[in-house]
Design a protein around this motif. Structure first.
Motif, PDB file in Angstrom:
ATOM      1  N   HIS A 155       0.833  -1.205   0.000  1.00 52.65           N
ATOM      2  CA  HIS A 155       0.000   0.000   0.000  1.00 52.65           C
ATOM      3  C   HIS A 155       0.867   1.253   0.000  1.00 52.65           C
ATOM      4  CE1 HIS A 155      -2.821   3.081   1.368  1.00 52.65           C
ATOM      5  NE2 HIS A 155      -3.789   2.286   0.950  1.00 52.65           N
ATOM      6  N   LEU A 156       1.919   1.273   0.812  1.00 53.45           N
ATOM      7  CA  LEU A 156       2.803   2.444   0.832  1.00 53.45           C
ATOM      8  C   LEU A 156       3.481   2.623  -0.520  1.00 53.45           C
ATOM      9  CD1 LEU A 156       4.158   4.776   2.338  1.00 53.45           C
ATOM     10  CD2 LEU A 156       5.920   3.160   3.088  1.00 53.45           C
ATOM     11  N   PHE A 157       3.959   1.537  -1.111  1.00 53.33           N
ATOM     12  CA  PHE A 157       4.564   1.635  -2.437  1.00 53.33           C
ATOM     13  C   PHE A 157       3.558   2.184  -3.458  1.00 53.33           C
ATOM     14  CE2 PHE A 157       7.840  -1.969  -1.590  1.00 53.33           C
ATOM     15  CZ  PHE A 157       8.712  -1.046  -1.012  1.00 53.33           C
ATOM     16  N   CYS A 158       2.318   1.714  -3.395  1.00 53.77           N
ATOM     17  CA  CYS A 158       1.278   2.195  -4.313  1.00 53.77           C
ATOM     18  C   CYS A 158       1.037   3.693  -4.122  1.00 53.77           C
ATOM     19  CB  CYS A 158      -0.027   1.434  -4.090  1.00 53.77           C
ATOM     20  SG  CYS A 158      -0.059  -0.243  -4.746  1.00 53.77           S
ATOM     21  N   GLU A 159       0.932   4.111  -2.869  1.00 49.32           N
ATOM     22  CA  GLU A 159       0.669   5.532  -2.595  1.00 49.32           C
ATOM     23  C   GLU A 159       1.775   6.424  -3.150  1.00 49.32           C
ATOM     24  OE1 GLU A 159       1.486   8.646   0.794  1.00 49.32           O
ATOM     25  OE2 GLU A 159       0.648   6.784   1.588  1.00 49.32           O
ATOM     26  N   LEU A 223      -0.226  -5.224  -7.684  1.00 52.54           N
ATOM     27  CA  LEU A 223       0.257  -4.586  -6.468  1.00 52.54           C
ATOM     28  C   LEU A 223      -0.878  -3.895  -5.726  1.00 52.54           C
ATOM     29  CD1 LEU A 223       2.828  -4.005  -4.797  1.00 52.54           C
ATOM     30  CD2 LEU A 223       3.026  -1.839  -6.048  1.00 52.54           C
ATOM     31  N   CYS A 224      -1.776  -3.248  -6.472  1.00 57.90           N
ATOM     32  CA  CYS A 224      -2.945  -2.613  -5.847  1.00 57.90           C
ATOM     33  C   CYS A 224      -3.801  -3.641  -5.123  1.00 57.90           C
ATOM     34  CB  CYS A 224      -3.774  -1.880  -6.901  1.00 57.90           C
ATOM     35  SG  CYS A 224      -3.010  -0.372  -7.540  1.00 57.90           S
ATOM     36  N   ALA A 225      -3.935  -4.824  -5.723  1.00 56.01           N
ATOM     37  CA  ALA A 225      -4.733  -5.875  -5.091  1.00 56.01           C
ATOM     38  C   ALA A 225      -4.078  -6.346  -3.793  1.00 56.01           C
ATOM     39  CB  ALA A 225      -4.916  -7.045  -6.060  1.00 56.01           C
ATOM     40  N   PHE A 229      -5.235  -1.092  -2.366  1.00 55.18           N
ATOM     41  CA  PHE A 229      -5.034   0.337  -2.613  1.00 55.18           C
ATOM     42  C   PHE A 229      -6.147   0.922  -3.455  1.00 55.18           C
ATOM     43  CE2 PHE A 229      -3.234   3.816  -5.221  1.00 55.18           C
ATOM     44  CZ  PHE A 229      -2.874   4.686  -4.212  1.00 55.18           C
ATOM     45  N   ASP A 230      -6.780   1.966  -2.925  1.00 52.90           N
ATOM     46  CA  ASP A 230      -7.775   2.766  -3.629  1.00 52.90           C
ATOM     47  C   ASP A 230      -7.317   4.216  -3.525  1.00 52.90           C
ATOM     48  OD1 ASP A 230      -9.893   4.287  -4.526  1.00 52.90           O
ATOM     49  OD2 ASP A 230     -11.419   3.203  -3.390  1.00 52.90           O
ATOM     50  N   LEU A 234      -6.562  10.260  -1.873  1.00 50.08           N
ATOM     51  CA  LEU A 234      -5.647  11.325  -2.293  1.00 50.08           C
ATOM     52  C   LEU A 234      -6.389  12.505  -2.922  1.00 50.08           C
ATOM     53  CD1 LEU A 234      -2.828   9.092  -3.781  1.00 50.08           C
ATOM     54  CD2 LEU A 234      -2.795  10.327  -1.607  1.00 50.08           C
ATOM     55  N   HIS A 235      -7.656  12.295  -3.274  1.00 44.82           N
ATOM     56  CA  HIS A 235      -8.533  13.366  -3.728  1.00 44.82           C
ATOM     57  C   HIS A 235      -7.980  14.153  -4.914  1.00 44.82           C
ATOM     58  CE1 HIS A 235     -11.213  12.818  -0.289  1.00 44.82           C
ATOM     59  NE2 HIS A 235     -10.127  12.692   0.442  1.00 44.82           N
TER      60      HIS A 235
END
Length: 241
Positions: A155-159, A223-225, A229-230, A234-235
């Protein structure tokens, strides 16, 4: 990119700015400052009098614990405005430091306050920027307390990858990420041995690799799965694929 353009681009990610709002930002008097690796831009307990944008390099927001340990709260890259919220604080409840050499450009709070008085819509955009920071913090709390270790790291990598792509920092599905494994552990609440084991597990998924400061995404959807990660938190006005 010049500091005023960074601020305009950052605010336009989530807010509408008029020509007069943009002109107001372009009149800001920014002063650049070079930071050495691990040098604090501002310390926990300081009384802030300016806010900065990142011109080059990376900075990180962290809490300093009584025993000297650090809890990294967020990482910020070129094109970010990491401490807009300092405008609304009398005393800093966290610190901001460089992750490797960095250059920042600061604008005085007095100047920002005058601009907000003249252009209320600009003030709302700056406030919204601080609310998005808060959303990132909320997501980090959920990430570190409710997800498995592989999901937490994914999740951190995705963000970071998603934010970097919005800022134009991704090349060939790679991002230069100058975060050490120790710092990664301090962000995710993991011991260094656990960080290494988790990286081995994520590499086995063939979705991502991180080594020598380079983050490589081979399977974004995969990776998102893994990380659940959604990017909605982050808007951003536009969704990136």
């Amino acid at each position: 990119m010049e500091a005023d353009k960074i601020v305009v681009n950052k605010l336009k990610e989530h807010s509408r700015l008029s020509a007069d709002d943009i002109a107001e930002v372009r009149n800001f008097s920014f002063a650049q400052r070079e930071l050495a690796d691990h040098e604090d831009l501002i310390r926990q307990g300081d009384e802030p009098n300016l806010s900065v944008v990142v011109m080059s390099g990376w900075v990180a927001r962290y809490h300093l614990l009584s025993g000297g340990q650090r809890q990294y709260l967020s990482f910020h890259m070129p094109g970010d405005w990491p401490d807009a919220q300092a405008l609304f604080l009398d005393r800093m409840d966290h610190a901001v430091c460089a992750i490797g050499p960095a250059v920042v450009a600061g604008v005085a709070h007095k100047e920002l306050t005058r601009a907000i008085t003249r252009r209320p819509a600009l003030g709302f955009a700056i406030w919204r920027e601080t609310l998005i920071d808060a959303a990132i913090f909320r997501e980090a709390i959920t990430n570190n307390s409710a997800r498995s270790k592989p999901a937490r790291m994914a999740h951190l990598f995705c963000e970071l990858f998603y934010r970097a792509r919005a800022l134009g920092l991704v090349r060939d599905e790679q991002l230069r990420l100058p975060v050490s494994l120790v710092q990664l552990g301090e962000a995710l609440g993991m011991a260094i041995a656990t960080v290494n084991r988790t990286l081995v597990e994520l590499r086995a998924s063939r979705a991502v690799d991180f080594r020598s400061g380079m983050l490589t995404i081979s399977n974004w959807q995969g990776l998102c799965a893994i990380g659940e990660f959604d990017p909605g938190f982050l808007h951003l006005n536009r969704q990136l694929r």
